[in-house]
Motif scaffolding. Structure first.
Motif, PDB file in Angstrom:
ATOM      1  N   PHE A 335       0.868  -1.316   0.247  1.00  0.00           N
ATOM      2  CA  PHE A 335       0.489  -0.277   0.103  1.00  0.00           C
ATOM      3  C   PHE A 335       0.852   1.392  -0.334  1.00  0.00           C
ATOM      4  CE2 PHE A 335      -2.217   3.636   2.641  1.00  0.00           C
ATOM      5  CZ  PHE A 335      -3.234   3.832   1.044  1.00  0.00           C
ATOM      6  N   PHE A 336       0.466   1.933  -1.255  1.00  0.00           N
ATOM      7  CA  PHE A 336       1.764   3.565  -1.539  1.00  0.00           C
ATOM      8  C   PHE A 336       0.447   4.216  -0.643  1.00  0.00           C
ATOM      9  CE2 PHE A 336       3.565   0.565  -3.413  1.00  0.00           C
ATOM     10  CZ  PHE A 336       5.375   0.635  -2.818  1.00  0.00           C
ATOM     11  N   ALA A 337       0.413   5.205   0.377  1.00  0.00           N
ATOM     12  CA  ALA A 337      -0.967   6.332   0.532  1.00  0.00           C
ATOM     13  C   ALA A 337      -1.087   7.266  -0.797  1.00  0.00           C
ATOM     14  CB  ALA A 337      -0.176   6.865   1.653  1.00  0.00           C
ATOM     15  N   ASP A 338       0.260   7.404  -1.812  1.00  0.00           N
ATOM     16  CA  ASP A 338      -0.073   8.849  -2.459  1.00  0.00           C
ATOM     17  C   ASP A 338      -0.092   7.751  -3.604  1.00  0.00           C
ATOM     18  OD1 ASP A 338       2.580   8.150  -1.878  1.00  0.00           O
ATOM     19  OD2 ASP A 338       3.664   9.989  -1.809  1.00  0.00           O
ATOM     20  N   SER A 339       0.175   6.479  -4.370  1.00  0.00           N
ATOM     21  CA  SER A 339       0.461   6.543  -5.506  1.00  0.00           C
ATOM     22  C   SER A 339      -0.523   5.044  -5.937  1.00  0.00           C
ATOM     23  CB  SER A 339       1.529   5.891  -5.771  1.00  0.00           C
ATOM     24  OG  SER A 339       1.865   4.971  -7.144  1.00  0.00           O
ATOM     25  N   TYR A 340      -1.657   5.637  -6.635  1.00  0.00           N
ATOM     26  CA  TYR A 340      -2.982   4.619  -6.940  1.00  0.00           C
ATOM     27  C   TYR A 340      -2.110   3.529  -7.782  1.00  0.00           C
ATOM     28  CZ  TYR A 340      -6.809   2.554  -9.275  1.00  0.00           C
ATOM     29  OH  TYR A 340      -7.695   2.169 -10.288  1.00  0.00           O
ATOM     30  N   PHE A 341      -1.451   3.954  -8.812  1.00  0.00           N
ATOM     31  CA  PHE A 341      -1.024   3.204  -9.597  1.00  0.00           C
ATOM     32  C   PHE A 341       0.100   2.372  -9.222  1.00  0.00           C
ATOM     33  CE2 PHE A 341       3.934   2.755 -11.782  1.00  0.00           C
ATOM     34  CZ  PHE A 341       2.940   1.640 -13.150  1.00  0.00           C
ATOM     35  N   LEU A 342       0.601   2.497  -7.855  1.00  0.00           N
ATOM     36  CA  LEU A 342       1.751   1.371  -7.275  1.00  0.00           C
ATOM     37  C   LEU A 342       1.205   0.477  -6.922  1.00  0.00           C
ATOM     38  CD1 LEU A 342       4.604   3.152  -6.117  1.00  0.00           C
ATOM     39  CD2 LEU A 342       4.404   2.144  -8.009  1.00  0.00           C
ATOM     40  N   ASN A 343      -0.402   0.801  -6.249  1.00  0.00           N
ATOM     41  CA  ASN A 343      -0.950   0.279  -5.249  1.00  0.00           C
ATOM     42  C   ASN A 343      -1.278  -1.217  -6.667  1.00  0.00           C
ATOM     43  OD1 ASN A 343      -0.463   1.286  -2.786  1.00  0.00           O
ATOM     44  ND2 ASN A 343      -2.421   2.645  -3.310  1.00  0.00           N
ATOM     45  N   LYS A 344      -2.361  -0.797  -7.639  1.00  0.00           N
ATOM     46  CA  LYS A 344      -2.908  -1.567  -9.245  1.00  0.00           C
ATOM     47  C   LYS A 344      -2.060  -2.066  -9.300  1.00  0.00           C
ATOM     48  CE  LYS A 344      -5.811  -1.704 -12.820  1.00  0.00           C
ATOM     49  NZ  LYS A 344      -5.126  -2.520 -13.027  1.00  0.00           N
ATOM     50  N   PHE A 345      -0.565  -1.832  -9.595  1.00  0.00           N
ATOM     51  CA  PHE A 345       1.009  -2.591  -9.988  1.00  0.00           C
ATOM     52  C   PHE A 345       0.665  -3.442  -9.485  1.00  0.00           C
ATOM     53  CE2 PHE A 345       5.260  -3.037 -11.183  1.00  0.00           C
ATOM     54  CZ  PHE A 345       4.955  -4.249 -12.206  1.00  0.00           C
ATOM     55  N   SER A 346       0.993  -3.553  -7.794  1.00  0.00           N
ATOM     56  CA  SER A 346       1.140  -4.435  -6.340  1.00  0.00           C
ATOM     57  C   SER A 346       0.260  -6.083  -6.822  1.00  0.00           C
ATOM     58  CB  SER A 346       1.240  -4.053  -5.388  1.00  0.00           C
ATOM     59  OG  SER A 346       1.603  -4.571  -4.300  1.00  0.00           O
ATOM     60  N   SER A 347      -1.320  -4.766  -6.846  1.00  0.00           N
ATOM     61  CA  SER A 347      -1.906  -5.740  -6.629  1.00  0.00           C
ATOM     62  C   SER A 347      -2.350  -6.503  -8.329  1.00  0.00           C
ATOM     63  CB  SER A 347      -3.793  -5.286  -6.812  1.00  0.00           C
ATOM     64  OG  SER A 347      -3.657  -4.338  -5.405  1.00  0.00           O
ATOM     65  N   ASP A 348      -1.878  -6.826  -9.116  1.00  0.00           N
ATOM     66  CA  ASP A 348      -1.726  -7.201 -10.135  1.00  0.00           C
ATOM     67  C   ASP A 348      -0.854  -8.426 -10.723  1.00  0.00           C
ATOM     68  OD1 ASP A 348      -3.764  -5.826 -11.339  1.00  0.00           O
ATOM     69  OD2 ASP A 348      -2.216  -4.526 -12.645  1.00  0.00           O
ATOM     70  N   VAL A 349       0.663  -7.974 -10.176  1.00  0.00           N
ATOM     71  CA  VAL A 349       1.782  -9.314  -9.347  1.00  0.00           C
ATOM     72  C   VAL A 349       0.641 -10.089  -8.424  1.00  0.00           C
ATOM     73  CG1 VAL A 349       4.010  -9.568  -8.302  1.00  0.00           C
ATOM     74  CG2 VAL A 349       3.227  -7.487  -9.629  1.00  0.00           C
ATOM     75  N   ILE A 350      -0.004 -10.110  -7.212  1.00  0.00           N
ATOM     76  CA  ILE A 350      -0.382 -10.804  -6.410  1.00  0.00           C
ATOM     77  C   ILE A 350      -0.936 -11.556  -7.111  1.00  0.00           C
ATOM     78  CG2 ILE A 350      -1.238 -11.007  -4.165  1.00  0.00           C
ATOM     79  CD1 ILE A 350       1.358 -10.206  -3.664  1.00  0.00           C
ATOM     80  N   ALA A 351      -2.056 -11.183  -7.867  1.00  0.00           N
ATOM     81  CA  ALA A 351      -3.060 -11.796  -8.420  1.00  0.00           C
ATOM     82  C   ALA A 351      -2.874 -13.054  -9.214  1.00  0.00           C
ATOM     83  CB  ALA A 351      -3.742 -11.158  -9.479  1.00  0.00           C
TER      84      ALA A 351
END
Length: 420
Positions: A335-351
């Protein structure tokens, strides 16, 4: 009122504002990444959820040695707040001037037989573009066990059977002495399961230790055979005498005048030793555990259009800057408090987590998000132009296809003329 998620336009924000927080070899992001650190007690307690014996997890206290080929270089910023945008260049951005760009390309060309350096030295640098790439990885370290049966002839003596103690289950074996460092690519070992030995009658010979001879008693059932089975001598054809051209006869030396020969396999006994039990009539069986440790990896790259032509493997090998490094039993998205893009990118990797075989257990997972500095350089002369990339903190040059000064007539070892 809850605040809305940051818009996607934040994707291009300076990645230098993200700080890596954590401890060596057991990295967990803090501050902007809201995840707690993992303690040794939590690692050992993973068996409560996975069915893994607690004694085995004691081996996880071994700290893995750093990999010399490690992809990322961790940015060590201040603890707590967010750095200024000026930190962008200080943390690995490709701040290159014309002299450095030409030196890197000249060095790259110099290692290629039959490539000329004139374009690298004289052509005009028309454009320098930042095309930084995000690289996400998820390493799942698993242990897989399977049981096989091993058989050998019983030569006498004591065996380690169930009469001494109950046989241990496959996942009850304590293999702490064999446990490898976390996230090794592969390791395999075999060990005998204690108290699993037993003596069994040989099924091939039904405990007799001998079988009917396959030459002179072919097709006979075990226990039924005929002795003194003889075959016709192939020299005298059963006469016992060998005829000569002068009309005389002599005694056949091969059969000594008998005209018959004993079976070459068993000597006409009718029986031969059982190969399965080596004539012992019984064998010892035991269960053997085969244990494999390996790392299943999921890798994902998010590249801009300027770096889309570069293969993903190039970015995975390059050295970048870690934005987060999470290690847990089963990683969740960062979770990055100031980056929606990095949060989504991390979720895609985990998925896209690699499939874990049903017979395996997850020991630990490691989730890393890194940014790899990439600079695209376009050089031109007149109507001709070509592009190349300077990738990673180590500033490796990548040039996919076209370079305007290649010369090879098949007379050198570079094999460029064969397009290899």
């Amino acid at each position: 009122m809850e605040e809305a998620l940051l818009p996607a336009t934040k994707e291009k924000e300076s990645w230098g504002t993200y700080q890596y927080m954590g401890r060596s070899n057991s990295f967990m992001p803090t501050g902007s990444v809201g995840t707690d650190q993992v303690s040794l007690e939590e690692i050992r307690s993973a068996s409560v959820f996975s069915g893994y014996p607690p004694s085995i997890h004691a081996a996880l206290i071994t700290t893995p040695e750093p990999d010399p080929n490690e992809q990322a270089v961790v940015y060590q910023g201040q603890y707590g707040g967010v750095t200024s945008a000026n930190t962008y260049g200080e943390t690995g951005r490709q701040l290159l001037d014309e002299v450095e760009i030409r030196e890197l390309l000249i060095d790259y060309v110099g290692h290629r037989c039959c490539w000329g350096s004139r374009p690298a030295r004289t052509w005009q640098i028309r454009a320098v573009e930042d095309c930084n790439v995000y690289v996400g990885t998820l390493d799942t370290f698993i242990e897989e066990r399977e049981s096989t049966t091993e058989t050998e002839p019983y030569l006498g003596g004591k065996i380690d059977g169930k009469d001494k103690s109950p046989e241990l289950g496959l996942w009850e074996l304590d293999l702490r002495s064999e446990f490898p460092l976390l996230f090794v690519p592969h390791k395999e070992t075999q060990t005998k399961i204690p108290h699993s030995e037993k003596i069994e009658k040989c099924s091939g010979c039904e405990g007799r230790g001998e079988l009917p001879c396959r030459t002179c008693n072919a097709g006979q059932a075990p226990g039924h055979y005929k002795e003194n089975q003889m075959t016709e001598c192939n020299v005298c054809y059963g006469r016992g005498l060998v005829a000569h051209r002068d009309g005389s006869d002599t005694i056949c030396k091969k059969c000594n005048g008998k005209g018959k020969l004993p079976c070459v396999t068993c000597g006409s006994r009718g029986l031969m030793k059982c190969e399965t039990c080596e004539g012992r009539g019984s064998h010892v069986t035991r269960n053997v555990a085969t244990v494999r440790w390996k790392t299943l990896s999921t890798r994902k790259v998010s590249a801009t259009s300027g770096a889309a032509s570069v293969p993903d493997d190039v970015f995975h090998r390059a050295k970048g800057i870690q934005l987060c490094n999470i290690q847990a039993y089963q990683c969740t998205p960062a979770f990055f408090a100031d980056s929606y893009f990095l949060n989504k990118f991390s979720s895609d990797v985990i998925a896209e987590r690699a499939h874990v075989p049903p017979a395996a257990r997850i020991i630990c997972e490691r989730h890393i998000i890194s940014v790899v500095p990439v600079t695209r350089v376009t050089m031109a002369k007149g109507n001709q132009s070509f592009s190349f990339y300077i990738i990673g903190v180590s500033r490796e040059v990548y040039l996919k296809d076209y370079y305007p000064s290649k010369f090879c007539w098949g007379l050198c070892p570079c094999f460029e003329w064969l397009k290899l």
